[in-house]
Design a protein around this motif. Structure first.
Motif, PDB file in Angstrom:
ATOM      1  N   SER A 151     -31.201   9.779  41.351  1.00  0.00           N
ATOM      2  CA  SER A 151     -31.621  11.122  40.919  1.00  0.00           C
ATOM      3  C   SER A 151     -30.860  11.564  39.679  1.00  0.00           C
ATOM      4  O   SER A 151     -31.450  12.104  38.731  1.00  0.00           O
ATOM      5  CB  SER A 151     -31.398  12.130  42.054  1.00  0.00           C
ATOM      6  OG  SER A 151     -32.149  11.790  43.195  1.00  0.00           O
ATOM      7  N   LEU A 152     -29.550  11.339  39.688  1.00  0.00           N
ATOM      8  CA  LEU A 152     -28.737  11.722  38.536  1.00  0.00           C
ATOM      9  C   LEU A 152     -29.119  10.924  37.293  1.00  0.00           C
ATOM     10  O   LEU A 152     -29.240  11.474  36.197  1.00  0.00           O
ATOM     11  CB  LEU A 152     -27.251  11.513  38.845  1.00  0.00           C
ATOM     12  CG  LEU A 152     -26.621  12.473  39.855  1.00  0.00           C
ATOM     13  CD1 LEU A 152     -25.190  12.047  40.170  1.00  0.00           C
ATOM     14  CD2 LEU A 152     -26.643  13.907  39.342  1.00  0.00           C
ATOM     15  N   ALA A 153     -29.332   9.619  37.476  1.00  0.00           N
ATOM     16  CA  ALA A 153     -29.655   8.753  36.336  1.00  0.00           C
ATOM     17  C   ALA A 153     -31.004   9.118  35.720  1.00  0.00           C
ATOM     18  O   ALA A 153     -31.126   9.246  34.500  1.00  0.00           O
ATOM     19  CB  ALA A 153     -29.652   7.292  36.780  1.00  0.00           C
ATOM     20  N   LEU A 154     -32.018   9.290  36.555  1.00  0.00           N
ATOM     21  CA  LEU A 154     -33.355   9.600  36.047  1.00  0.00           C
ATOM     22  C   LEU A 154     -33.406  10.984  35.390  1.00  0.00           C
ATOM     23  O   LEU A 154     -33.965  11.145  34.304  1.00  0.00           O
ATOM     24  CB  LEU A 154     -34.379   9.519  37.175  1.00  0.00           C
ATOM     25  CG  LEU A 154     -34.787   8.118  37.617  1.00  0.00           C
ATOM     26  CD1 LEU A 154     -35.709   8.190  38.831  1.00  0.00           C
ATOM     27  CD2 LEU A 154     -35.479   7.373  36.478  1.00  0.00           C
ATOM     28  N   SER A 155     -32.811  11.981  36.051  1.00  0.00           N
ATOM     29  CA  SER A 155     -32.884  13.343  35.515  1.00  0.00           C
ATOM     30  C   SER A 155     -32.151  13.452  34.179  1.00  0.00           C
ATOM     31  O   SER A 155     -32.670  14.048  33.228  1.00  0.00           O
ATOM     32  CB  SER A 155     -32.320  14.352  36.522  1.00  0.00           C
ATOM     33  OG  SER A 155     -30.976  14.060  36.836  1.00  0.00           O
ATOM     34  N   PHE A 156     -30.958  12.835  34.080  1.00  0.00           N
ATOM     35  CA  PHE A 156     -30.221  12.971  32.828  1.00  0.00           C
ATOM     36  C   PHE A 156     -30.758  12.044  31.749  1.00  0.00           C
ATOM     37  O   PHE A 156     -30.724  12.381  30.567  1.00  0.00           O
ATOM     38  CB  PHE A 156     -28.725  12.704  33.042  1.00  0.00           C
ATOM     39  CG  PHE A 156     -27.880  13.280  31.940  1.00  0.00           C
ATOM     40  CD1 PHE A 156     -27.666  14.642  31.871  1.00  0.00           C
ATOM     41  CD2 PHE A 156     -27.333  12.470  30.957  1.00  0.00           C
ATOM     42  CE1 PHE A 156     -26.904  15.192  30.838  1.00  0.00           C
ATOM     43  CE2 PHE A 156     -26.574  13.008  29.939  1.00  0.00           C
ATOM     44  CZ  PHE A 156     -26.361  14.376  29.876  1.00  0.00           C
ATOM     45  N   GLY A 157     -31.271  10.878  32.140  1.00  0.00           N
ATOM     46  CA  GLY A 157     -31.878   9.989  31.157  1.00  0.00           C
ATOM     47  C   GLY A 157     -33.091  10.633  30.501  1.00  0.00           C
ATOM     48  O   GLY A 157     -33.254  10.606  29.279  1.00  0.00           O
ATOM     49  N   LEU A 158     -33.951  11.244  31.321  1.00  0.00           N
ATOM     50  CA  LEU A 158     -35.126  11.918  30.787  1.00  0.00           C
ATOM     51  C   LEU A 158     -34.742  13.162  29.989  1.00  0.00           C
ATOM     52  O   LEU A 158     -35.378  13.488  28.982  1.00  0.00           O
ATOM     53  CB  LEU A 158     -36.070  12.298  31.938  1.00  0.00           C
ATOM     54  CG  LEU A 158     -36.776  11.112  32.610  1.00  0.00           C
ATOM     55  CD1 LEU A 158     -37.461  11.556  33.901  1.00  0.00           C
ATOM     56  CD2 LEU A 158     -37.795  10.485  31.662  1.00  0.00           C
ATOM     57  N   TYR A 159     -33.697  13.844  30.418  1.00  0.00           N
ATOM     58  CA  TYR A 159     -33.197  15.002  29.675  1.00  0.00           C
ATOM     59  C   TYR A 159     -32.753  14.583  28.273  1.00  0.00           C
ATOM     60  O   TYR A 159     -33.074  15.238  27.281  1.00  0.00           O
ATOM     61  CB  TYR A 159     -32.030  15.633  30.434  1.00  0.00           C
ATOM     62  CG  TYR A 159     -31.384  16.800  29.714  1.00  0.00           C
ATOM     63  CD1 TYR A 159     -31.981  18.056  29.710  1.00  0.00           C
ATOM     64  CD2 TYR A 159     -30.169  16.643  29.044  1.00  0.00           C
ATOM     65  CE1 TYR A 159     -31.389  19.124  29.039  1.00  0.00           C
ATOM     66  CE2 TYR A 159     -29.570  17.702  28.379  1.00  0.00           C
ATOM     67  CZ  TYR A 159     -30.186  18.941  28.384  1.00  0.00           C
ATOM     68  OH  TYR A 159     -29.601  19.998  27.718  1.00  0.00           O
ATOM     69  N   GLY A 160     -32.034  13.467  28.197  1.00  0.00           N
ATOM     70  CA  GLY A 160     -31.597  12.966  26.895  1.00  0.00           C
ATOM     71  C   GLY A 160     -32.767  12.608  25.995  1.00  0.00           C
ATOM     72  O   GLY A 160     -32.733  12.854  24.783  1.00  0.00           O
ATOM     73  N   LEU A 161     -33.814  12.042  26.584  1.00  0.00           N
ATOM     74  CA  LEU A 161     -34.999  11.684  25.811  1.00  0.00           C
ATOM     75  C   LEU A 161     -35.664  12.924  25.229  1.00  0.00           C
ATOM     76  O   LEU A 161     -36.033  12.954  24.045  1.00  0.00           O
ATOM     77  CB  LEU A 161     -35.987  10.919  26.690  1.00  0.00           C
ATOM     78  CG  LEU A 161     -37.322  10.556  26.026  1.00  0.00           C
ATOM     79  CD1 LEU A 161     -37.104   9.587  24.875  1.00  0.00           C
ATOM     80  CD2 LEU A 161     -38.282   9.953  27.060  1.00  0.00           C
TER      81      LEU A 161
END
Length: 292
Positions: A151-161
């Protein structure tokens, strides 16, 4: 690029040390902490906007649908990230948060390749493979599906994008993001008050004052991150991020007394090797580009 790298390093150092801050409020439910984090972040950034005299610019942002819609998405993503992180820290899952932020750079690289058409060099691909092997080992050793980490990886990865693709000043972007979710936080405050379920206002004065500073603790690294995202490739930004989870891992072992297996230590060695390989490959590629 140098300034962007410095901003990213500072942001990730702050994020890596944040578990110490949130652990201070472990008796407070995660949702209530999140609502305060949102409200005081809004207050802090609103103060910055006032000092910069940029309210007219903010109104233009709110009227621009092409900018506003992505910021709505980014505000939702970062809110989910905050909630999961706070819950994990206050419920003894600090190692899982570390794993999540080790996974995020791999998510960033994948997103960069798919959406931004970034093309890693041979050395960068080697770094990706090494880091991927380290993360797989950690996941297998953990023994269960790491939903907190994912959850942390997906949410912050997409946020960075999203932050990479939205052309907006860092403070204006963060102001818009917090303004979007602050009404929800205030409604939640009202619910807690009516149901007499609030715990924050009964905290000692020192702890309450510390919680009021959550706006600074939240907004400052996000502002640094937003500035870094404008000048660094998404892939490089992702690999610099290993600073944060490494600090968090150290805290989980030395301060929070969570256990780390030998397999996990091997995994971290692989990941740090990947970081070194990636940095060297990126420097070489930059020099070749400058020589052309």
């Amino acid at each position: 690029m140098r300034n962007g790298l410095l901003n990213a390093i500072c942001a990730y150092i702050i994020w890596g040390l944040l578990p110490l801050y949130w652990k201070w409020f472990e008796t407070v439910p995660a949702g209530e902490i999140l609502s305060h984090r949102i409200v005081w972040s809004f207050v802090f950034v609103a103060g910055l906007i006032t000092l910069q005299k940029r309210w007219k610019e903010l109104k233009l942002v709110l009227k621009d649908r092409g900018t506003l819609l992505p910021l709505i998405a980014s505000s939702i993503l970062i809110t989910v990230n905050w909630l999961v992180f706070i819950w994990a820290v206050n419920n003894g899952h600090v190692v899982e948060t570390s794993l999540g932020y080790y996974l995020t750079p791999l998510i960033n690289v994948a997103l960069a390749i798919v959406f931004l058409r970034e093309k890693p060099t041979g050395g960068q691909w080697l770094a990706i493979v090494l880091a991927g092997a380290g993360v797989v080992l950690i996941t297998v050793d953990y023994g269960s599906f790491p939903w907190v980490s994912i959850s942390l990886a997906l949410s912050f990865g997409l946020y960075g994008l999203v932050k990479k693709r939205v052309k907006i000043d860092a403070s204006l972007g963060l102001m818009t993001e917090t303004a979007i979710v602050v009404p929800v936080a205030l409604v939640f405050w009202s619910y807690l008050g009516v149901s007499h379920a609030s715990t924050v206002w009964s905290l000692p004065v020192g702890s309450l004052a510390l919680l009021l500073l959550s706006g600074v603790a939240t907004a400052l690294p996000l502002l640094l991150f937003a500035k870094a995202a404008k000048s660094l490739t998404l892939s490089l930004l992702g690999f610099v991020q290993y600073i944060g989870p490494t600090l968090t891992l150290i805290l989980s072992v030395t301060v929070f007394k969570e256990t780390v297996s030998h397999v996990m230590l091997i995994s971290f060695a692989l990941i740090w090797s990947a970081l070194i390989v990636y940095a060297m490959a990126s420097i070489r590629a930059a020099r070749q580009l400058a020589a052309q």
